[in-house]
Each structure stands twice: as C-alpha cells, then as structure tokens.
Design an enzyme around this catalytic site. Structure first.
Site, PDB file in Angstrom:
ATOM      1  N   ASP A 115       0.846  -1.199   0.000  1.00  0.00           N
ATOM      2  CA  ASP A 115       0.000   0.000   0.000  1.00  0.00           C
ATOM      3  C   ASP A 115       0.880   1.248   0.000  1.00  0.00           C
ATOM      4  O   ASP A 115       1.746   1.384   0.867  1.00  0.00           O
ATOM      5  CB  ASP A 115      -0.898  -0.019   1.253  1.00  0.00           C
ATOM      6  N   HIS A 143     -10.029  -1.273  -6.938  1.00  0.00           N
ATOM      7  CA  HIS A 143      -9.673  -0.081  -6.156  1.00  0.00           C
ATOM      8  C   HIS A 143      -8.793   0.880  -6.962  1.00  0.00           C
ATOM      9  O   HIS A 143      -8.996   2.098  -6.927  1.00  0.00           O
ATOM     10  CB  HIS A 143      -8.951  -0.544  -4.880  1.00  0.00           C
TER      11      HIS A 143
END
Ligand code: HEM
Length: 303
Positions: free
Chosen positions: A145, A218
């Site tokens: 991330d 996403h």
C-alpha cells in the site's frame, strides 16, 4: 510559503493517530496545547535520538472557528460523509488530529501521553489508533500500500496549498477514515480474485493491465491521472484479541475536493462501476476532515 509540517517525510514503522474533541470552554487549554506542541515534540524527541519523532497537527472546521478569530483556510469544511446503495462513509466527531510518527512506538506513546495530559479536563480523545508498518509496506489485506504515491516535487504539489490561498500556503487538507477488514471473506477469495479487487498483483505489486483490471477495482476507481493526486500515509492496525484488523486511511491534499471525489467514486460509483469492490471487505467506521497549517502557524501562536 510557510514551512510545511513533516507531511512529506517518508512513512515510519510506528504511528499513533489521536482524534480529539474540545469540550465547551476548553478552547483556552486547546490553544495553549497547540502553541506548546512544537516544544513538547522537541522535549520528547531530543531525548530519543534516532527516533525521528514527528507530529502533524490538524484542526477541524468547527474547531477552527472556536479557536481562532483570524482568517480561515479557504476550503476547510466538515467531512461530508457519503452513502452509496451498498456502502456508507460515516461522519464522526473530531476537532483536532495528532498524526504522531516515529521509528519506535515508545516515542509516539510518550508524546501521545503528554498531549493527553495537557488536554485533561478540556477535551476527550475520541479515537486512538496505533498504527504499525507491516512487512514490505503491506496492508492487512496482504497488498503493498502506497506505491503510487507521488514523490519529490510532485508530492509537494499534490499535498501542499500554494499561492491560491497565500495565508495558508504550505498547509494541507487532511481526511482520515478508519476501515475494518472482513479478513474471513477476504481470505476465502483466491489470490487472482483478490488481485482483481485491488487492481495490482499481490506478490510483486505490479498494476494489472487495462484488459485485466476490472472497472470496480480499487486502483481503477481511484485513477489519479483522472481525478488528481493525493499523498496517502495509511497504516495497518489491529487486535488479535478483538479480531479487529484494519487500515487507517489518511490523505493529505492541496484541495479536499480531490480525496472527496475519490470517495464519491468509491461509495457512489463511476460511469463503469457501481462502487469500489474493496468496500465489500472494508467498512469505514470513522470519517473526519481537518486542515494541517504550516509549521510556522503554531510557532506564531501566542504562549
Ligand atoms: C491505491 C489500499 C482506501 C486512494 C491503493 C493500493 C492499495 C490500497 C493496496 C495499491 C498500491 C498503491 O498505489 O498504493 C487501500 C486500503 C484502503 C484504501 C486497504 C482502506 C480500506 C483508500 C481510500 C482512498 C484511496 C479511502 C481515497 C479516498 C487510493 C489511491 C491509490 C490507491 C489514489 C492509487 C491509485 C493509482 O494511482 O494507482 N490503495 N486503500 N484508498 N488508493 Fe487505496
């Protein structure tokens, strides 16, 4: 431009996020705390060489009106909240946000304790989240991330207010949301399915090709080329006792409309997707907006 708070410094292994509300009549104590904060951080950090202790302090819209009589950052407003057909981004209270970060948790904890002591009787800590760096900068879904965060000058341009609001140039708009992951349903997916939810490969973190990447992934929903760029400093958090596994989402931007548009696309959908599929496995339980003034703003507050 005023000197920014350490928003652009690299992510650290440890962080504590404190969201605080100020009691009625607690304004004077809160103002004193804000004025003393640079000194408090120095006192704690200097004793712990190598800890890299930093604190980014941000102020919510209603709190700004209560604490200061001068000008207000042009775009500062409360977190609007978003409700899609399937998923909601709730609005939760918060007057001040302390994003404390360091190489070690003890440094973060020491400063958090000092802040709490100074606020006692004048405010409440409505959320404390202890964030940690997970291996290879992964979140608790197992994906890396932060890869597509802007770097260098691009990061400064994305995160920091410029001459469009000269009084607050060097400041940054902040949105935080605490997400809880449903790891049981997530782990029931194959790795290939999980990669379609995120839009990147899991092991080596490459973006899927346009042909492979679903419109509701996403990464496709949050396409920064289309929406604009933000600086994210997400941290995993969790408790094995409570079975709580989450991601503390924190975004810094020169304009809050950019992360808000991302949330609109995630929760209300895009032309090609009903909503962001990451939300089937991640529930937002908090949502609050703030402004992080330049560091010089705190130094200039009267003692
Ligand atoms: C990308 C995780 C929430 C905005 C990513 C990536 C991961 C991830 C793994 C791919 C690697 C990267 O570039 O960082 C998560 C998790 C979240 C979350 C676990 C909470 C459940 C959000 C929210 C926003 C957001 C709420 C915005 C409102 C972005 C953006 C990108 C990204 C802009 C980069 C897209 C690109 O340009 O490729 N996120 N994210 N994320 N995320 Fe999130």
């Amino acid at each position: 431009m005023g000197e920014p708070q350490p928003i652009l410094d690299p992510l650290t292994p440890a962080a504590i996020f404190l969201v605080v509300t100020i009691d009625e009549d607690g304004e004077a104590v809160a103002r004193d705390l804000l004025a003393d904060l640079p000194g408090l951080r120095r006192s704690v950090g200097f004793r712990m060489p190598g800890s890299g202790l930093a604190c980014i302090t941000s102020i919510g819209s209603a709190a700004w009106d209560r604490l200061f009589s001068g000008p207000k950052p042009a775009q500062l407003h409360e977190f609007p909240g978003f409700a899609g057909e399937r998923h909601r981004a709730p609005v939760t209270p918060g007057d001040l946000l302390f994003h404390i970060k360091a190489e070690n948790q003890d440094a973060c904890f020491e400063l958090a304790m000092k802040i709490a002591e100074r606020l006692a009787g004048a405010g409440a800590i409505v959320d404390q989240t202890v964030g940690f760096r997970y291996f290879e900068q992964r979140d608790l879904l197992g994906f890396v991330d932060g890869t597509e965060n802007p770097e260098g000058q691009l990061a400064a341009t994305a995160a920091l207010v410029g001459e469009e609001d000269p009084e607050f140039a060097g400041g940054s708009y902040v949105i935080v949301q605490k997400y809880l992951h449903d790891l049981n349903s997530w782990k029931a997916l194959s790795t290939t399915e999980q990669e379609k939810v995120i839009g990147r490969t899991k092991l080596d973190d490459f973006e899927l090709s346009d042909a492979e990447k679903p419109a509701n992934s996403h990464v496709a929903v949050n396409d920064q080329d289309e929406i604009g760029t933000i600086v994210r400093a997400n941290m995993p958090f969790g408790s094995v006792q409570d079975g709580e596994f989450g991601t503390y989402y924190i975004a810094y931007a020169d304009d809050p409309a950019i992360p808000e548009n991302m949330l609109i696309r995630m929760f209300l959908g895009t032309a090609d997707a009903a909503y962001d599929r990451i939300l089937d496995f991640s529930t937002a339980v908090t949502g609050t907006s703030f402004f992080a003034p330049p560091a010089t703003f705190f130094e200039a507050l009267p003692d």
